[in-house]
Write a protein that holds these residues in place. Sequence first.
Motif, mmCIF file in Angstrom:
data_model
loop_
_atom_site.group_PDB
_atom_site.id
_atom_site.type_symbol
_atom_site.label_atom_id
_atom_site.label_comp_id
_atom_site.label_asym_id
_atom_site.label_seq_id
_atom_site.Cartn_x
_atom_site.Cartn_y
_atom_site.Cartn_z
ATOM 1 N N ASP A 31 10.856 -6.331 2.111
ATOM 2 C CA ASP A 31 11.641 -6.982 1.048
ATOM 3 C C ASP A 31 11.015 -8.267 0.526
ATOM 4 O O ASP A 31 11.371 -8.728 -0.562
ATOM 5 C CB ASP A 31 13.060 -7.266 1.536
ATOM 6 N N SER A 32 10.088 -8.865 1.261
ATOM 7 C CA SER A 32 9.452 -10.093 0.786
ATOM 8 C C SER A 32 8.351 -9.806 -0.233
ATOM 9 O O SER A 32 7.862 -10.716 -0.891
ATOM 10 C CB SER A 32 8.884 -10.898 1.964
ATOM 11 N N ILE A 33 7.970 -8.551 -0.374
ATOM 12 C CA ILE A 33 6.915 -8.170 -1.318
ATOM 13 C C ILE A 33 7.550 -7.674 -2.604
ATOM 14 O O ILE A 33 8.367 -6.764 -2.594
ATOM 15 C CB ILE A 33 5.997 -7.101 -0.701
ATOM 16 N N SER A 34 7.166 -8.301 -3.713
ATOM 17 C CA SER A 34 7.775 -7.942 -4.991
ATOM 18 C C SER A 34 6.944 -6.931 -5.788
ATOM 19 O O SER A 34 7.492 -6.122 -6.513
ATOM 20 C CB SER A 34 8.012 -9.186 -5.842
ATOM 21 N N THR A 35 5.618 -6.980 -5.638
ATOM 22 C CA THR A 35 4.747 -6.086 -6.400
ATOM 23 C C THR A 35 3.553 -5.687 -5.557
ATOM 24 O O THR A 35 2.974 -6.520 -4.859
ATOM 25 C CB THR A 35 4.240 -6.784 -7.689
ATOM 26 N N VAL A 36 3.183 -4.404 -5.648
ATOM 27 C CA VAL A 36 1.958 -3.925 -5.016
ATOM 28 C C VAL A 36 1.082 -3.345 -6.123
ATOM 29 O O VAL A 36 1.450 -2.359 -6.768
ATOM 30 C CB VAL A 36 2.228 -2.851 -3.939
ATOM 31 N N TYR A 37 -0.046 -3.995 -6.373
ATOM 32 C CA TYR A 37 -1.004 -3.521 -7.365
ATOM 33 C C TYR A 37 -1.956 -2.560 -6.663
ATOM 34 O O TYR A 37 -2.586 -2.923 -5.669
ATOM 35 C CB TYR A 37 -1.789 -4.689 -7.969
ATOM 36 N N CYS A 38 -2.039 -1.321 -7.146
ATOM 37 C CA CYS A 38 -2.866 -0.290 -6.517
ATOM 38 C C CYS A 38 -3.996 0.108 -7.461
ATOM 39 O O CYS A 38 -3.740 0.530 -8.586
ATOM 40 C CB CYS A 38 -2.028 0.941 -6.192
ATOM 41 N N LEU A 39 -5.208 -0.031 -6.980
ATOM 42 C CA LEU A 39 -6.378 0.390 -7.744
ATOM 43 C C LEU A 39 -6.813 1.757 -7.262
ATOM 44 O O LEU A 39 -7.014 1.964 -6.062
ATOM 45 C CB LEU A 39 -7.516 -0.609 -7.566
ATOM 46 N N THR A 40 -6.947 2.697 -8.186
ATOM 47 C CA THR A 40 -7.402 4.042 -7.842
ATOM 48 C C THR A 40 -8.443 4.488 -8.857
ATOM 49 O O THR A 40 -8.599 3.879 -9.913
ATOM 50 C CB THR A 40 -6.245 5.068 -7.859
ATOM 51 N N ARG A 41 -9.113 5.578 -8.526
ATOM 52 C CA ARG A 41 -10.066 6.182 -9.462
ATOM 53 C C ARG A 41 -9.487 7.441 -10.085
ATOM 54 O O ARG A 41 -10.208 8.236 -10.669
ATOM 55 C CB ARG A 41 -11.367 6.502 -8.736
ATOM 56 N N ARG A 42 -8.202 7.615 -9.980
ATOM 57 C CA ARG A 42 -7.537 8.822 -10.483
ATOM 58 C C ARG A 42 -7.246 8.698 -11.976
ATOM 59 O O ARG A 42 -7.050 7.600 -12.496
ATOM 60 C CB ARG A 42 -6.241 9.085 -9.733
ATOM 61 N N GLU A 43 -7.160 9.830 -12.641
ATOM 62 C CA GLU A 43 -6.866 9.847 -14.071
ATOM 63 C C GLU A 43 -5.433 9.397 -14.346
ATOM 64 O O GLU A 43 -5.176 8.691 -15.319
ATOM 65 C CB GLU A 43 -7.104 11.251 -14.625
ATOM 66 N N SER A 44 -4.503 9.815 -13.521
ATOM 67 C CA SER A 44 -3.099 9.402 -13.628
ATOM 68 C C SER A 44 -2.733 8.679 -12.326
ATOM 69 O O SER A 44 -2.186 9.285 -11.404
ATOM 70 C CB SER A 44 -2.191 10.604 -13.830
ATOM 71 N N PRO A 45 -3.039 7.389 -12.237
ATOM 72 C CA PRO A 45 -2.937 6.688 -10.965
ATOM 73 C C PRO A 45 -1.549 6.696 -10.320
ATOM 74 O O PRO A 45 -1.426 6.985 -9.134
ATOM 75 C CB PRO A 45 -3.385 5.272 -11.261
#
Length: 79
Positions: free
Chosen positions: A39-53
């Motif tokens: 609950d202390s985490i508001s956003t997780v930015y995920c980097l992927t190499r997928r076409e539809s991440p």
Amino acid sequence: MFILSCCRESGSEANIDKLLTGATGSIGAHVLYELLNDDSISTVYCLTRRESPLEAILRTLADKDLFVSPDQRIKIVAF
């Protein structure tokens, strides 16, 4: 896999943002699931190499029976 953390203060609460690579892999999916349940985490930015991440990340979580609620899903920002 790489995780970077950043804090920002909003009112009386501190919000934590995380940057995660490898979210479509086995370990990365489990790490993402744990981050989404914090609950202390508001956003997780995920980097992927997928076409539809975002679709790829959600499919990976579902394939591993790691189900996320709509409130948890909006924490994910996928690139």
